[in-house]
Motif scaffolding. Structure first.
Motif, PDB file in Angstrom:
ATOM      1  N   GLY A   1       0.924  -1.078  -0.148  1.00  0.00           N
ATOM      2  CA  GLY A   1      -0.125   0.033   0.106  1.00  0.00           C
ATOM      3  C   GLY A   1       0.920   1.198   0.111  1.00  0.00           C
ATOM      4  N   GLY A   2       1.868   1.064  -0.864  1.00  0.00           N
ATOM      5  CA  GLY A   2       2.826   2.322  -0.722  1.00  0.00           C
ATOM      6  C   GLY A   2       2.648   3.321  -1.833  1.00  0.00           C
ATOM      7  N   THR A   3       1.400   3.223  -2.313  1.00  0.00           N
ATOM      8  CA  THR A   3       1.202   4.233  -3.743  1.00  0.00           C
ATOM      9  C   THR A   3       0.547   5.541  -3.226  1.00  0.00           C
ATOM     10  OG1 THR A   3      -0.866   3.192  -4.292  1.00  0.00           O
ATOM     11  CG2 THR A   3       1.345   2.622  -5.432  1.00  0.00           C
ATOM     12  N   SER A   4       0.111   5.725  -1.960  1.00  0.00           N
ATOM     13  CA  SER A   4      -0.585   6.899  -1.799  1.00  0.00           C
ATOM     14  C   SER A   4      -0.430   7.249  -0.197  1.00  0.00           C
ATOM     15  CB  SER A   4      -1.917   7.097  -2.185  1.00  0.00           C
ATOM     16  OG  SER A   4      -2.721   6.226  -1.477  1.00  0.00           O
ATOM     17  N   GLY A   5      -0.886   8.576   0.315  1.00  0.00           N
ATOM     18  CA  GLY A   5      -1.129   8.729   1.630  1.00  0.00           C
ATOM     19  C   GLY A   5       0.137   8.369   2.449  1.00  0.00           C
ATOM     20  N   ILE A   6      -0.099   7.737   3.570  1.00  0.00           N
ATOM     21  CA  ILE A   6       0.802   7.317   4.774  1.00  0.00           C
ATOM     22  C   ILE A   6       1.994   6.495   4.014  1.00  0.00           C
ATOM     23  CG2 ILE A   6       1.369   6.138   6.754  1.00  0.00           C
ATOM     24  CD1 ILE A   6      -1.283   7.160   7.654  1.00  0.00           C
ATOM     25  N   GLY A   7       1.541   5.428   3.282  1.00  0.00           N
ATOM     26  CA  GLY A   7       2.366   4.470   2.686  1.00  0.00           C
ATOM     27  C   GLY A   7       3.498   5.135   1.634  1.00  0.00           C
ATOM     28  N   ARG A   8       3.032   6.036   0.692  1.00  0.00           N
ATOM     29  CA  ARG A   8       4.019   6.791   0.037  1.00  0.00           C
ATOM     30  C   ARG A   8       4.860   7.634   0.804  1.00  0.00           C
ATOM     31  NH1 ARG A   8       2.813  10.180  -5.809  1.00  0.00           N
ATOM     32  NH2 ARG A   8       5.048  10.415  -5.980  1.00  0.00           N
ATOM     33  N   GLY A   9       4.347   8.209   1.750  1.00  0.00           N
ATOM     34  CA  GLY A   9       5.363   9.272   2.498  1.00  0.00           C
ATOM     35  C   GLY A   9       6.287   8.324   3.415  1.00  0.00           C
ATOM     36  N   LEU A  10       5.922   7.204   3.783  1.00  0.00           N
ATOM     37  CA  LEU A  10       6.975   6.402   4.435  1.00  0.00           C
ATOM     38  C   LEU A  10       8.015   5.772   3.555  1.00  0.00           C
ATOM     39  CD1 LEU A  10       4.642   4.163   6.646  1.00  0.00           C
ATOM     40  CD2 LEU A  10       6.402   5.852   7.664  1.00  0.00           C
ATOM     41  N   ALA A  11       7.419   5.455   2.084  1.00  0.00           N
ATOM     42  CA  ALA A  11       8.465   4.824   1.226  1.00  0.00           C
ATOM     43  C   ALA A  11       9.473   5.972   0.546  1.00  0.00           C
ATOM     44  CB  ALA A  11       7.552   4.479  -0.163  1.00  0.00           C
ATOM     45  N   GLU A  12       8.912   7.352   0.631  1.00  0.00           N
ATOM     46  CA  GLU A  12       9.600   8.240   0.073  1.00  0.00           C
ATOM     47  C   GLU A  12      10.614   8.643   1.317  1.00  0.00           C
ATOM     48  OE1 GLU A  12       6.973  10.891  -1.752  1.00  0.00           O
ATOM     49  OE2 GLU A  12       7.433   9.981  -3.711  1.00  0.00           O
ATOM     50  N   ALA A  13      10.433   8.906   2.323  1.00  0.00           N
ATOM     51  CA  ALA A  13      11.295   9.057   3.504  1.00  0.00           C
ATOM     52  C   ALA A  13      12.231   8.144   3.788  1.00  0.00           C
ATOM     53  CB  ALA A  13      10.359   9.088   4.875  1.00  0.00           C
ATOM     54  N   PHE A  14      12.043   6.638   3.820  1.00  0.00           N
ATOM     55  CA  PHE A  14      12.959   5.467   4.054  1.00  0.00           C
ATOM     56  C   PHE A  14      13.863   5.647   2.736  1.00  0.00           C
ATOM     57  CE2 PHE A  14       9.798   3.416   6.770  1.00  0.00           C
ATOM     58  CZ  PHE A  14      10.461   3.758   7.977  1.00  0.00           C
ATOM     59  N   HIS A  15      13.321   5.846   1.691  1.00  0.00           N
ATOM     60  CA  HIS A  15      14.236   5.836   0.372  1.00  0.00           C
ATOM     61  C   HIS A  15      15.274   7.139   0.650  1.00  0.00           C
ATOM     62  CE1 HIS A  15      15.286   5.133  -3.689  1.00  0.00           C
ATOM     63  NE2 HIS A  15      15.117   6.336  -4.101  1.00  0.00           N
ATOM     64  N   ARG A  16      14.931   8.435   1.042  1.00  0.00           N
ATOM     65  CA  ARG A  16      15.876   9.437   1.259  1.00  0.00           C
ATOM     66  C   ARG A  16      16.769   9.211   2.332  1.00  0.00           C
ATOM     67  NH1 ARG A  16      10.874  12.260   0.666  1.00  0.00           N
ATOM     68  NH2 ARG A  16      10.891  12.592   2.843  1.00  0.00           N
ATOM     69  N   LEU A  17      16.491   8.158   3.020  1.00  0.00           N
ATOM     70  CA  LEU A  17      17.493   7.893   4.210  1.00  0.00           C
ATOM     71  C   LEU A  17      18.552   6.795   3.674  1.00  0.00           C
ATOM     72  CD1 LEU A  17      15.186   7.504   7.340  1.00  0.00           C
ATOM     73  CD2 LEU A  17      17.058   9.164   6.931  1.00  0.00           C
ATOM     74  N   GLY A  18      18.413   6.269   2.609  1.00  0.00           N
ATOM     75  CA  GLY A  18      19.093   5.521   1.809  1.00  0.00           C
ATOM     76  C   GLY A  18      18.868   4.082   1.902  1.00  0.00           C
ATOM     77  N   ASN A  19      17.572   3.831   2.304  1.00  0.00           N
ATOM     78  CA  ASN A  19      17.198   2.328   2.695  1.00  0.00           C
ATOM     79  C   ASN A  19      17.008   1.816   1.070  1.00  0.00           C
ATOM     80  OD1 ASN A  19      16.927   1.695   5.553  1.00  0.00           O
ATOM     81  ND2 ASN A  19      15.974   3.669   5.336  1.00  0.00           N
ATOM     82  N   GLN A  20      16.869   0.560   0.793  1.00  0.00           N
ATOM     83  CA  GLN A  20      16.430  -0.153  -0.465  1.00  0.00           C
ATOM     84  C   GLN A  20      14.994  -0.174  -0.054  1.00  0.00           C
ATOM     85  OE1 GLN A  20      17.280  -1.164  -3.744  1.00  0.00           O
ATOM     86  NE2 GLN A  20      15.289  -1.217  -3.626  1.00  0.00           N
ATOM     87  N   VAL A  21      14.027   0.240  -0.950  1.00  0.00           N
ATOM     88  CA  VAL A  21      12.460   0.453  -0.789  1.00  0.00           C
ATOM     89  C   VAL A  21      11.732  -0.225  -1.834  1.00  0.00           C
ATOM     90  CG1 VAL A  21      10.705   1.848  -0.420  1.00  0.00           C
ATOM     91  CG2 VAL A  21      12.763   2.483   0.756  1.00  0.00           C
ATOM     92  N   LEU A  22      11.006  -1.247  -1.375  1.00  0.00           N
ATOM     93  CA  LEU A  22       9.951  -1.721  -2.416  1.00  0.00           C
ATOM     94  C   LEU A  22       8.602  -1.225  -1.999  1.00  0.00           C
ATOM     95  CD1 LEU A  22      12.525  -3.967  -1.462  1.00  0.00           C
ATOM     96  CD2 LEU A  22      11.462  -5.354  -3.043  1.00  0.00           C
ATOM     97  N   ILE A  23       7.862  -0.923  -3.042  1.00  0.00           N
ATOM     98  CA  ILE A  23       6.258  -0.658  -2.702  1.00  0.00           C
ATOM     99  C   ILE A  23       5.625  -1.700  -3.587  1.00  0.00           C
ATOM    100  CG2 ILE A  23       6.857   1.702  -2.163  1.00  0.00           C
ATOM    101  CD1 ILE A  23       5.744   2.426  -4.903  1.00  0.00           C
TER     102      ILE A  23
END
Length: 152
Positions: A12-34
Protein backbone atom coordinates in the motif's frame (compact mmCIF):
# COMPACT_ATOMS: atom_id res chain seq x y z
CA UNK A 1 13.78 -0.36 14.23
CA UNK A 2 16.92 0.97 12.61
CA UNK A 3 16.20 3.87 10.28
CA UNK A 4 18.95 3.08 7.75
CA UNK A 5 20.52 0.01 6.18
CA UNK A 6 17.22 -1.77 5.64
CA UNK A 7 15.45 -3.45 2.77
CA UNK A 8 11.85 -2.39 3.30
CA UNK A 9 8.69 -3.67 1.61
CA UNK A 10 5.73 -1.29 1.92
CA UNK A 11 2.37 -2.79 1.02
CA UNK A 12 0.00 0.00 0.00
CA UNK A 13 2.88 2.32 -0.83
CA UNK A 14 1.23 4.31 -3.62
CA UNK A 15 -0.50 7.08 -1.68
CA UNK A 16 -0.94 8.74 1.69
CA UNK A 17 1.01 7.37 4.63
CA UNK A 18 2.46 4.50 2.58
CA UNK A 19 3.92 6.74 -0.07
CA UNK A 20 5.19 9.16 2.57
CA UNK A 21 6.95 6.35 4.42
CA UNK A 22 8.36 4.92 1.18
CA UNK A 23 9.85 8.24 0.10
CA UNK A 24 11.18 9.07 3.58
CA UNK A 25 12.86 5.67 3.97
CA UNK A 26 14.22 5.95 0.42
CA UNK A 27 15.76 9.38 1.17
CA UNK A 28 17.48 7.82 4.20
CA UNK A 29 19.25 5.40 1.85
CA UNK A 30 17.22 2.26 2.50
CA UNK A 31 16.32 -0.09 -0.36
CA UNK A 32 12.56 0.42 -0.68
CA UNK A 33 10.08 -1.82 -2.47
CA UNK A 34 6.47 -0.74 -2.75
CA UNK A 35 3.42 -2.76 -3.70
CA UNK A 36 0.01 -1.49 -4.73
CA UNK A 37 -2.93 -2.13 -7.02
CA UNK A 38 -2.52 0.73 -9.50
CA UNK A 39 0.31 0.33 -12.00
CA UNK A 40 0.13 3.99 -13.04
CA UNK A 41 0.85 5.14 -9.49
CA UNK A 42 3.65 2.60 -9.13
CA UNK A 43 5.27 3.90 -12.32
CA UNK A 44 4.91 7.53 -11.18
CA UNK A 45 6.57 6.82 -7.81
CA UNK A 46 9.45 4.87 -9.38
CA UNK A 47 10.07 7.73 -11.83
CA UNK A 48 10.14 10.25 -8.97
CA UNK A 49 12.37 8.04 -6.79
CA UNK A 50 15.15 6.39 -8.83
CA UNK A 51 16.23 3.10 -7.31
CA UNK A 52 12.89 2.35 -5.65
CA UNK A 53 11.27 -0.87 -6.85
CA UNK A 54 7.53 -1.31 -7.39
CA UNK A 55 5.24 -4.30 -7.79
CA UNK A 56 1.57 -4.58 -8.61
CA UNK A 57 -0.37 -6.50 -5.95
CA UNK A 58 -3.96 -6.78 -4.78
CA UNK A 59 -3.98 -8.03 -1.17
CA UNK A 60 -7.56 -9.24 -1.59
CA UNK A 61 -6.21 -12.04 -3.81
CA UNK A 62 -4.64 -14.82 -1.69
CA UNK A 63 -3.08 -16.53 -4.73
CA UNK A 64 -1.48 -13.24 -5.77
CA UNK A 65 -0.08 -12.76 -2.26
CA UNK A 66 1.40 -16.27 -2.25
CA UNK A 67 3.02 -15.80 -5.66
CA UNK A 68 4.28 -12.32 -4.77
CA UNK A 69 5.76 -13.26 -1.39
CA UNK A 70 7.41 -16.33 -2.92
CA UNK A 71 9.13 -14.12 -5.51
CA UNK A 72 10.15 -11.59 -2.86
CA UNK A 73 11.64 -14.30 -0.60
CA UNK A 74 13.62 -15.69 -3.57
CA UNK A 75 14.67 -12.46 -5.29
CA UNK A 76 15.11 -10.15 -2.27
CA UNK A 77 16.48 -12.38 0.51
CA UNK A 78 17.85 -9.32 2.32
CA UNK A 79 14.31 -8.07 3.06
CA UNK A 80 14.18 -7.25 6.77
CA UNK A 81 11.22 -4.86 7.17
CA UNK A 82 7.58 -5.32 6.20
CA UNK A 83 5.21 -2.37 6.39
CA UNK A 84 1.57 -3.46 6.12
CA UNK A 85 -0.14 -0.28 5.00
CA UNK A 86 -2.71 -1.34 2.39
CA UNK A 87 -6.12 -0.20 3.47
CA UNK A 88 -9.47 0.93 2.18
CA UNK A 89 -12.43 2.66 3.75
CA UNK A 90 -15.65 3.26 1.87
CA UNK A 91 -19.01 4.52 3.08
CA UNK A 92 -21.48 1.78 3.79
CA UNK A 93 -24.97 1.63 5.21
CA UNK A 94 -26.51 -1.36 6.85
CA UNK A 95 -29.72 0.57 7.52
CA UNK A 96 -30.83 0.32 3.89
CA UNK A 97 -30.90 -2.89 1.86
CA UNK A 98 -28.22 -5.04 3.53
CA UNK A 99 -25.18 -5.39 1.29
CA UNK A 100 -22.11 -6.79 2.95
CA UNK A 101 -19.86 -6.53 -0.12
CA UNK A 102 -18.30 -3.26 1.07
CA UNK A 103 -17.67 -4.66 4.55
CA UNK A 104 -16.22 -7.83 2.99
CA UNK A 105 -13.80 -5.80 0.82
CA UNK A 106 -12.69 -3.74 3.81
CA UNK A 107 -12.07 -6.83 5.96
CA UNK A 108 -10.29 -8.66 3.14
CA UNK A 109 -7.94 -5.72 2.54
CA UNK A 110 -7.46 -4.23 5.99
CA UNK A 111 -7.44 -7.39 8.11
CA UNK A 112 -6.92 -10.52 6.05
CA UNK A 113 -4.38 -8.87 3.73
CA UNK A 114 -2.26 -7.88 6.74
CA UNK A 115 -2.49 -11.34 8.28
CA UNK A 116 -1.70 -13.10 5.00
CA UNK A 117 1.30 -10.86 4.17
CA UNK A 118 2.68 -11.21 7.69
CA UNK A 119 2.25 -14.99 7.79
CA UNK A 120 3.87 -15.40 4.38
CA UNK A 121 6.95 -13.28 5.16
CA UNK A 122 7.40 -13.90 8.90
CA UNK A 123 9.53 -17.06 8.56
CA UNK A 124 12.07 -15.20 6.39
CA UNK A 125 11.97 -12.02 8.50
CA UNK A 126 12.65 -13.99 11.70
CA UNK A 127 16.04 -14.99 10.31
CA UNK A 128 17.20 -11.39 9.79
CA UNK A 129 18.88 -9.27 12.42
CA UNK A 130 17.08 -5.98 13.03
CA UNK A 131 13.90 -7.16 11.31
CA UNK A 132 10.59 -5.44 11.92
CA UNK A 133 6.94 -5.63 10.97
CA UNK A 134 4.97 -2.40 11.06
CA UNK A 135 1.23 -2.24 10.53
CA UNK A 136 -0.59 1.04 10.05
CA UNK A 137 -4.30 1.48 10.53
CA UNK A 138 -6.85 4.23 10.60
CA UNK A 139 -9.36 5.09 13.27
CA UNK A 140 -11.32 6.87 10.55
CA UNK A 141 -12.84 3.59 9.44
CA UNK A 142 -14.22 2.95 12.92
CA UNK A 143 -15.64 6.44 13.38
CA UNK A 144 -17.16 6.31 9.90
CA UNK A 145 -18.91 3.02 10.66
CA UNK A 146 -20.17 4.29 14.00
CA UNK A 147 -21.67 7.36 12.34
CA UNK A 148 -23.31 5.30 9.59
CA UNK A 149 -24.76 2.78 11.98
CA UNK A 150 -26.18 5.61 14.08
CA UNK A 151 -27.88 7.31 11.13
CA UNK A 152 -25.37 10.17 10.71
Amino acid sequence: MQMTGNTILIIGGTSGIGRGLAEAFHRLGNQVLIAGRRQGRLDEIMAANPGMLAFQLDVQDPAAIDAFTGRIRDKVPELNVLVNNAGISWPESLTAEPDLSVARDIVETNVMGVLHMTAALLPALKTKPNSAIITTTSGLAFSQRFALLNGR
